[in-house]
Design a protein around this motif. Sequence first.
Motif, PDB file in Angstrom:
ATOM      1  N   VAL A   8       0.852  -1.195   0.000  1.00 52.42           N
ATOM      2  CA  VAL A   8       0.000   0.000   0.000  1.00 52.42           C
ATOM      3  C   VAL A   8       0.884   1.239   0.000  1.00 52.42           C
ATOM      4  N   ASP A   9       0.314   2.360  -0.412  1.00 51.38           N
ATOM      5  CA  ASP A   9       1.062   3.614  -0.375  1.00 51.38           C
ATOM      6  C   ASP A   9       1.200   4.131   1.054  1.00 51.38           C
ATOM      7  N   ALA A  11       0.066   3.391   5.284  1.00 47.49           N
ATOM      8  CA  ALA A  11      -0.365   2.365   6.236  1.00 47.49           C
ATOM      9  C   ALA A  11      -1.848   2.482   6.553  1.00 47.49           C
ATOM     10  N   GLN A  12      -2.382   3.734   6.570  1.00 43.14           N
ATOM     11  CA  GLN A  12      -3.797   3.911   6.930  1.00 43.14           C
ATOM     12  C   GLN A  12      -4.751   3.340   5.868  1.00 43.14           C
ATOM     13  N   ASP A  13      -4.221   3.094   4.662  1.00 47.08           N
ATOM     14  CA  ASP A  13      -5.081   2.492   3.637  1.00 47.08           C
ATOM     15  C   ASP A  13      -5.555   1.110   4.056  1.00 47.08           C
ATOM     16  N   TRP A  14      -4.775   0.456   4.930  1.00 46.86           N
ATOM     17  CA  TRP A  14      -5.130  -0.888   5.374  1.00 46.86           C
ATOM     18  C   TRP A  14      -5.829  -0.875   6.729  1.00 46.86           C
ATOM     19  N   ALA A  15      -6.007   0.268   7.328  1.00 49.33           N
ATOM     20  CA  ALA A  15      -6.559   0.373   8.677  1.00 49.33           C
ATOM     21  C   ALA A  15      -7.924  -0.299   8.847  1.00 49.33           C
ATOM     22  N   PRO A  16      -8.833  -0.273   7.846  1.00 51.33           N
ATOM     23  CA  PRO A  16     -10.149  -0.881   8.052  1.00 51.33           C
ATOM     24  C   PRO A  16     -10.137  -2.413   8.074  1.00 51.33           C
ATOM     25  N   MET A  24       2.729  -3.993   3.661  1.00 49.02           N
ATOM     26  CA  MET A  24       3.916  -3.134   3.665  1.00 49.02           C
ATOM     27  C   MET A  24       3.731  -1.959   2.719  1.00 49.02           C
ATOM     28  N   THR A  25       4.464  -0.902   2.987  1.00 50.28           N
ATOM     29  CA  THR A  25       4.581   0.174   2.009  1.00 50.28           C
ATOM     30  C   THR A  25       5.586  -0.259   0.941  1.00 50.28           C
ATOM     31  N   LEU A  26       5.643   0.466  -0.155  1.00 50.27           N
ATOM     32  CA  LEU A  26       6.549   0.087  -1.238  1.00 50.27           C
ATOM     33  C   LEU A  26       8.011   0.062  -0.787  1.00 50.27           C
ATOM     34  N   VAL A  42       2.358 -11.034  -4.605  1.00 46.81           N
ATOM     35  CA  VAL A  42       2.185  -9.626  -4.235  1.00 46.81           C
ATOM     36  C   VAL A  42       0.838  -9.124  -4.730  1.00 46.81           C
ATOM     37  N   ILE A  43       0.066  -8.517  -3.837  1.00 47.92           N
ATOM     38  CA  ILE A  43      -1.146  -7.803  -4.228  1.00 47.92           C
ATOM     39  C   ILE A  43      -0.848  -6.315  -4.083  1.00 47.92           C
ATOM     40  N   ASN A  44      -0.844  -5.643  -5.201  1.00 53.05           N
ATOM     41  CA  ASN A  44      -0.430  -4.242  -5.284  1.00 53.05           C
ATOM     42  C   ASN A  44      -1.658  -3.347  -5.146  1.00 53.05           C
ATOM     43  N   LEU A  45      -1.773  -2.654  -3.999  1.00 55.93           N
ATOM     44  CA  LEU A  45      -2.896  -1.742  -3.743  1.00 55.93           C
ATOM     45  C   LEU A  45      -2.440  -0.289  -3.691  1.00 55.93           C
ATOM     46  N   CYS A  46      -1.290   0.014  -4.281  1.00 54.88           N
ATOM     47  CA  CYS A  46      -0.805   1.396  -4.308  1.00 54.88           C
ATOM     48  C   CYS A  46      -1.776   2.293  -5.068  1.00 54.88           C
ATOM     49  N   ARG A  47      -1.836   3.528  -4.647  1.00 54.49           N
ATOM     50  CA  ARG A  47      -2.836   4.449  -5.197  1.00 54.49           C
ATOM     51  C   ARG A  47      -2.525   4.895  -6.623  1.00 54.49           C
TER      52      ARG A  47
END
Length: 488
Positions: A8-9, A11-16, A24-26, A42-47
């Motif tokens: 994720v870009d 950490a708060q993107d994964w908070a829910p 991890m961040t990139l 790898v599952i890429n959830l970067c914005r």
Amino acid sequence: MAKLIIVVDKAQDWAPFHQYDGVMTLPAYLKWSAKNKQRTRVINLCRQSQYLGSGYYCSLLAEARGHHVVPSVRAFNKFNRHEIADIAEEIPGTILTQLNKALVDETNTQLIFNIYFGETEHKALKKVASYLFDAFSVPILRVELQKKVSWQVKTLKIGSVHKLNEHEQSLFGNTLERYSHKIWRVEPTNRKYKYDLAVLVDPKEKFPPCTPKSLELFNKAAKRAAMDTEQIGVRDIHRLAEFDGLFIRETTGVNHHTFHMALKAEREGLAVIDDPNSILRCGNKVYLQTLFEQHKVPMPDGIMLFKQDEDNLERAADTLGLPLVLKIPDGSFSRGVVKVKTLTELRSQLTALFEQSAIILAQRYTFTEYDWRIGILNGTPIFACKYFMARNHWQIYKHGKAKTESGGFSTCAITEVPAHVLDTAIRACAPIGDSLYGVDIKQDGDKVYVIEVNDNPNIDDGVEDLYLGNKLYDMLVEDFIRRIELKR
């Protein structure tokens, strides 16, 4: 089992979602991957999904490290080059028909929804969602449909996890758990098994390539070698990334889910038997005929007959004589294979077979009391059987209206097989690949003829394993481990 990393870009993107140490961040992922050599998913959830954005770089660098990543760089490029502008023209008519049937009662002319790993909450659009995920494999795909004369896909966009509302977060989390299956399970430090193998079976198959007992013996051999096995079905295609290898123990076909499972498993980086190339090459007798001609592998004299040619009858009879054998290219278990004795039978059978295929293979008929079946694994013979013709029949299998009969068998040691039979079996497999094959050979004195190479040979308890017993299953397991280690 592969290690699952979610990038994720912020950490708060994964908070829910559930806490997981693989998020991890990139920058953290790049540091982690530099120190770890295990197979990684790898599952890429970067914005930032645009070219040279954080999401693009995440997938680019993951692929450079040999990790399987969703989305792939290729998937990003489809969106960045605006290839999806003409998506309506690319979607098969069957999918568009399904789309319009599903929305026949929809009163609105616009519909926007998300697809999460090939799933959507709109049950009627299940097949459409699955197709779009296969074509544009991104974790969240935002779809806009529009109805003019009929429903069409108007736009596709990569969705962002940080923009999901509470309801959408719940859908995403549940779908991700199913997609990954083992994401929330913490691996024990004293894990019993080193490898995970999926075994594809169809419990309802009439003529499966393995008996339940032989599958049990294989499973026991796998566990002795620290390999865990799990039987899966066609609906488990999205779970393939959980495993290190795929063993297809279901009769294969090119126009069949087994081929698509093999393709997907290969893309996921799994060791696969049967691999898609082997299925493709062995699944067509016309292909094998041409391949054997090129590589000078001995086979019965044969010619290809084309539906549009008017001289098929005379050409086949004059070249091969009567009786002769006609084969549709993708027949199996003696199906689609007929012997004709007269010109009248030849004319009738050709008319019927041309309804199934544009090309029919005609071969010279050679009778033998049995066919050799030589099992080849990675270019090495591992078992040998004689399959005798069915009673009062010219083939091993005799298909009747009520039941199917088969001839007897005799299993022997590899050392008991004539050298020229073994040599021919090995030569027949060499241009096909290094997978597991069953080579059918007719022996007429000093002459041998390869009838076909099967990519999915039977391994039944009390038949193919009669001479080697458990050792045969140990050999299969050892070769799978070798393939898995090579992949790593």
